[in-house]
Design a protein around this motif. Structure first.
Motif, short mmCIF file in Angstrom:
data_model
loop_
_atom_site.label_atom_id
_atom_site.label_comp_id
_atom_site.label_asym_id
_atom_site.label_seq_id
_atom_site.Cartn_x
_atom_site.Cartn_y
_atom_site.Cartn_z
N ASP A 264 9.64 10.31 -8.30
CA ASP A 264 9.38 11.71 -8.58
C ASP A 264 10.49 12.55 -7.96
O ASP A 264 11.36 12.05 -7.24
CB ASP A 264 8.00 12.13 -8.06
N GLN B 256 8.28 2.75 -0.66
CA GLN B 256 8.79 1.42 -0.96
C GLN B 256 10.29 1.44 -1.22
O GLN B 256 11.01 0.52 -0.81
CB GLN B 256 8.05 0.83 -2.16
N THR C 58 0.82 -1.22 0.00
CA THR C 58 0.00 0.00 0.00
C THR C 58 0.85 1.26 0.00
O THR C 58 0.31 2.36 -0.07
CB THR C 58 -0.93 0.03 1.23
N PHE C 59 2.18 1.11 0.09
CA PHE C 59 3.07 2.27 0.17
C PHE C 59 3.19 2.96 -1.18
O PHE C 59 3.04 2.35 -2.24
CB PHE C 59 4.48 1.84 0.61
N SER C 60 3.53 4.25 -1.13
CA SER C 60 3.89 4.99 -2.34
C SER C 60 5.23 4.48 -2.85
O SER C 60 5.95 3.76 -2.14
CB SER C 60 3.99 6.48 -2.05
N GLY C 61 5.56 4.87 -4.10
CA GLY C 61 6.84 4.45 -4.67
C GLY C 61 8.03 4.88 -3.84
O GLY C 61 8.97 4.10 -3.62
N SER D 67 10.84 12.48 -4.07
CA SER D 67 11.35 11.21 -3.57
C SER D 67 12.81 11.02 -3.94
O SER D 67 13.60 10.43 -3.18
CB SER D 67 10.51 10.05 -4.13
#
Length: 332
Positions: free
Chosen positions: A169, A143, A137-140, A172
């Protein structure tokens, strides 16, 4: 100086049948530095890393890690090295904590140390509040941070990061840069491959550019940039139909060689770059040339990379894909 190097590679070669993927690479990686490895597809980067990781056996040559020979001490060496693939490989059905526990057990970490190390890793990844949440369920970015600390669960002396910010992005990516910098500050040796040359420029203490299985250049970013030019790079974008005519005019009137790449003309201006570029601009205006863009900049790693490896796109089917490498590394 004894003990200065984390990794020493001497005349390393690897052949697959008649194909020689690595052709005698030699380099030394200092303890605690961030060392970048750049190269186009099929250059030999992956094969070199796979030999360092113990996934592939060299055809010839020598690799030592923290003074240990990889042929004689491969198990001890593997405990010293963390490895993060360019694709995020986490167990989506497991929580962040259970992902970390799983890897701690794979490294045979003492039971009394596991929970403490898991909590330390969650804090390092800024995931403490998400420890009991399924990783799927984590964002990129979350993760990738989990993948990074999971690759370091055994507290390695050396960490190999294979394109760690691919697909992230901007926010991140900057966060990952901060994490890598913090590892450097802790004295961990980081070996980084990246497709973003500005990333190598910002992070790496030294960089090796590899192509066709050989090291084409090795040094700091500043040293490498001087290979492209001691002066400035003038770049002019024009209509395709104007490229050859303008290129020849610059050569004829100023004695400056140019490189043509599609609709772009590049010129290496060694002396009086501002004065010369103004004169070229005035000539183009007088000639009525259809100039779409006109700029001048100091050499970048992009300029060095293109100069040493060419600008053609290359792909390869000879190397293992990332999922295969990750599975092999986890099952070692």
């Amino acid at each position: 100086m004894p003990g200065e190097y984390a990794v020493e590679i001497s005349n390393l070669k690897k052949s697959f049948g008649d194909f020689q993927a690595v052709k005698g690479i030699s380099l030394e990686i200092k303890k605690g530095e961030i060392f970048g490895i750049l190269g186009p597809n099929g250059a030999g980067k992956t094969t070199t890393l796979n030999m360092l990781l113990g996934i592939l056996t060299p055809t010839s040559g020598k690799i030592t890690v923290e003074g240990l020979d990889i042929n004689r001490d491969s198990l001890r060496i593997k405990q010293m090295i963390g490895f993060m693939t360019q694709e995020t490989v986490v167990e989506n059905a497991l929580t962040a904590r259970d992902n970390l526990r799983l890897f701690a057990r794979l490294y045979h970490m003492p039971k009394e140390r596991v929970e403490q190390r898991v909590e330390e890793s969650l804090e390092e990844a800024a995931l403490t509040n998400f420890g009991d949440t399924a990783a799927g369920t984590f964002s990129g970015g979350m993760q990738r941070r989990l993948s990074l600390v999971r690759s370091m669960i055994q507290e390695p002396k050396i960490l190999i990061l294979d394109e760690p910010t691919t697909g992230l992005d901007v926010q991140s990516r900057v966060s990952m840069w901060d994490h890598i910098t913090s590892l450097h500050e802790k004295g961990i040796t980081v070996i980084l491959t990246t497709q973003y040359l500005e990333e190598a420029d910002a992070l790496c203490d030294r960089i090796a550019i590899i192509d066709h299985g050989e090291i084409k250049a090795l040094g700091t970013a500043s040293e490498l940039k001087r290979l492209a030019s001691e002066g400035n790079i003038l770049e002019i974008t024009v209509k395709d139909s104007e490229v050859e005519r303008i290129s020849k005019m610059i050569k004829s009137k100023f004695g400056i060689d140019t490189e043509v790449d599609g609709d772009k003309i590049k010129a290496d201006i060694q002396k009086k770059p501002l004065s010369i570029s103004i004169k070229i601009a005035q000539m183009l205006e007088k000639e009525g040339s259809d100039v779409l863009a006109f700029s001048m900049h100091l050499p970048t790693l992009d300029d060095v990379f293109i100069k040493l490896t060419g600008n053609d796109f290359r792909d390869t089917a000879s190397g293992q894909n990332v999922d295969q490498r990750a599975k092999m590394w986890r099952s070692r």
